[in-house]
Scaffold this active site. Structure first.
Site, PDB file in Angstrom:
ATOM      1  N   HIS A  77       1.187  -1.207  -0.100  1.00 45.82           N
ATOM      2  CA  HIS A  77      -0.222  -0.096  -0.023  1.00 45.82           C
ATOM      3  C   HIS A  77       0.773   1.118  -0.475  1.00 45.82           C
ATOM      4  CE1 HIS A  77      -4.297  -1.915   0.476  1.00 45.82           C
ATOM      5  NE2 HIS A  77      -2.593  -3.492   0.680  1.00 45.82           N
ATOM      6  N   ASP A 136       3.243   9.719  -0.745  1.00 48.04           N
ATOM      7  CA  ASP A 136       2.274   8.905   0.177  1.00 48.04           C
ATOM      8  C   ASP A 136       1.957   7.597  -1.219  1.00 48.04           C
ATOM      9  OD1 ASP A 136      -0.578   8.341   0.882  1.00 48.04           O
ATOM     10  OD2 ASP A 136      -0.972  10.336   1.381  1.00 48.04           O
TER      11      ASP A 136
HETATM   12  C1  G6P Z   1      -0.933   3.365   6.143  1.00 48.74           C
HETATM   13  C2  G6P Z   1      -0.192   1.859   6.651  1.00 48.74           C
HETATM   14  C3  G6P Z   1      -1.414   0.884   6.677  1.00 48.74           C
HETATM   15  C4  G6P Z   1      -1.530   1.348   8.432  1.00 48.74           C
HETATM   16  C5  G6P Z   1      -2.404   3.032   8.356  1.00 48.74           C
HETATM   17  C6  G6P Z   1      -2.787   3.194   9.510  1.00 48.74           C
HETATM   18  O1  G6P Z   1      -2.378   3.743   5.279  1.00 48.74           O
HETATM   19  O2  G6P Z   1      -0.584   1.365   4.482  1.00 48.74           O
HETATM   20  O3  G6P Z   1      -0.765  -0.680   6.306  1.00 48.74           O
HETATM   21  O4  G6P Z   1      -2.165   0.381   8.302  1.00 48.74           O
HETATM   22  O5  G6P Z   1      -1.565   3.428   7.320  1.00 48.74           O
HETATM   23  O6  G6P Z   1      -1.061   2.783  10.759  1.00 48.74           O
HETATM   24  P1  G6P Z   1      -1.470   1.906  11.598  1.00 48.74           P
HETATM   25  O7  G6P Z   1       0.111   1.991  11.936  1.00 48.74           O
HETATM   26  O8  G6P Z   1      -2.210   2.857  12.691  1.00 48.74           O
HETATM   27  O9  G6P Z   1      -1.688   0.867  11.770  1.00 48.74           O
END
Ligand code: G6P
Length: 472
Positions: free
Chosen positions: A162, A374
């Site tokens: 992602h 991003d």
């Molecule tokens: C990004 C990453 C995700 C992640 C999200 C929130 O979008 O690509 O994999 O889950 O951030 O971050 P966190 O560390 O809270 O899961």
């Protein structure tokens, strides 16, 4: 043992643990983008989801929630420190976002990453049906594809990345660069957000592993059988545009947007919505806006900036430092340029439900997406999706994946503060005819290429490799 034809593996489960009405712990669907994305793919399928329950030391048995078998992976406080805050968010996250913050390379973090990735792979291996499909998500789990292939050579494995994949010269800094590439190459299909990410990945494969690549394929030698062909290509992720449009048509949401506009009172509203993360360019945005106020080019009566910065990764030092810096800057700008009647920046260190976000999108004349790097940035797509009357201006960083599709936005280099200031001025004074022309083109793209299409494209490539289709 329940086994599923489709197993999703992601760092987080698609639910949050909350206190139920009776005071007992309960689960609630979490509002994240990945949840919506995968939910569409899972519809009508026998599915399981392997992930962390969001709290340390939650040792829980698998349970069914909304027709999906949820398989919690337990993470201790030490795992969270070394695997989640450490290797995932202190090494890989900054390295893959072009070293905006300095990545730390710690052997103890790597050891934890290997250990926890194995735990996820084992849980997936246990719950995948014979010949099933396992879809692994994101940078926290790059070793899972290979580990899973060793445990379950019968399953088809997909991996979607992602976040950005960095240029070779940066990726090469990683002491465990070969292990990471080998880990990913355990998958049959590896998806990236941008064509450039897939290109960077293939270049690293050629330079470090010397495996041949051609078009969208990598040829991986195996010891005793014919080489495996791995597909690696771009599948830009999107949003459930219909769901956002439905919210944007709801009378209560429309009324809320009108009330917000009225209460805020300035002629124009600029909006930023981000996780509080150093990749998002929030500081650069505040600097440009603060200078426009200082130069007298705008006033608080003319423009208000609403900045939603949802709390994120508070255990990681770089995030703590960023929060301090942003809050000092907001305080200074407000101290200097707010009046008794007006507030220059409305800063909200909070997360909001989707309804409130849509009301904010509807109220905002200009959406600021100024990320320094991003993977995609779904906020940009959400804003575009809900602007049914085709007004509104999207100011978009060329370093966000969304810029590949949304070329009709006002594209900016967020490092160029003068350029950002000029573009902000252009945005707040853009004639409606130009807004409409640009917004129409962008909306067509976002609505046509929604998340359902993203899932279908990925699955079509997976199914082309399989004896029987996923979901058959
Ligand atoms: C990004 C990453 C995700 C992640 C999200 C929130 O979008 O690509 O994999 O889950 O951030 O971050 P966190 O560390 O809270 O899961």
């Amino acid at each position: 043992m329940t086994r599923a034809d489709l197993v999703i593996v992601a760092n987080r489960l698609p639910v949050d643990r909350i206190e139920g009405p009776d005071g007992e712990p309960a689960w609630r669907r979490s509002p994240g983008g990945l949840v919506t994305a995968v939910e569409q793919v899972m519809q009508g399928m026998d599915g399981a989801w392997v992930g962390w329950g969001g709290q340390p030391d939650l040792d829980l048995e698998p349970f069914v929630f909304d027709d999906t078998l949820l398989v919690p992976v337990s993470l201790s406080r030490e795992d969270l420190r070394d695997y989640y805050e450490g290797f995932s968010n202190g090494t890989i996250w900054p390295l893959y976002h072009d070293v905006i913050a300095t990545p730390e390379f710690k052997r103890s973090w790597w050891d934890a990453y290997v250990r926890v990735n194995r735990r996820f792979a084992e849980a997936a291996a246990e719950h995948a049906a014979d010949g099933g499909f396992v879809w692994v998500h994101d940078y926290q789990l790059q070793l899972v594809p290979q580990m899973l292939r060793e445990l379950r050579p019968d399953v088809t494995i997909g991996y979607f990345h992602h976040i950005p994949f960095p240029a070779y010269a940066l990726f090469a800094q990683l002491p465990w660069r070969r292990q990471v590439l080998d880990g990913l190459l355990g998958a049959d299909v590896i998806g990236f957000q941008r064509v450039a990410d897939a290109g960077n990945f293939q270049r690293s494969i050629r330079r470090l592993l010397r495996y041949p690549t051609k078009g969208d394929t990598v040829t991986v030698p195996t010891i005793d059988t014919t080489p495996r062909t791995v597909i690696s290509k771009a599948y830009p992720i999107s949003i459930d545009a219909d769901q956002f449009l439905e919210l944007a048509r709801r009378p209560d949401v429309i009324a809320r947007a009108a009330r917000l506009r009225e209460q805020i009172g300035s002629e124009k509203i600029m909006l930023g919505v981000d996780r509080l993360d150093y990749t998002k360019g929030i500081r650069h945005r505040l600097k440009a806006y603060g200078e426009l106020l200082a130069d007298g080019l705008i006033t608080g009566e003319h423009v208000t900036l609403i900045q939603v910065a949802s709390p994120s990764r508070p255990g990681v030092e770089a995030y703590q430092d960023l929060r301090d810096e942003i809050e000092i800057t907001v305080g200074r700008i407000n101290g200097d340029y707010s009046t008794v009647e007006t507030t220059a920046i409305r800063y909200l260190h909070q997360g909001f439900p989707r309804e409130e976000m849509v009301a904010l999108y509807l109220a905002a004349d200009v959406m600021l997406v100024t990320a320094l790097r991003d993977g995609m940035n779904l906020v940009a797509k959400e804003y575009v999706a809900v602007r049914q009357d085709n007004t509104g201006v999207l100011l978009l960083s060329e370093f966000a994946g969304a810029a590949d599709e949304l070329g009709s936005a006002l594209l900016v280099n967020p490092h160029d503060i003068e350029g950002m200031k000029d573009t902000m001025m252009r945005a707040v004074s853009m004639p409606v005819a130009e807004q409409t022309r640009r917004m129409k083109t962008m909306r067509r793209k976002v609505i046509e290429n929604d998340v359902a299409k993203w899932g279908k494209k990925f699955l079509a490539d997976v199914n082309a490799l399989r004896p029987r289709e996923v979901g058959e």
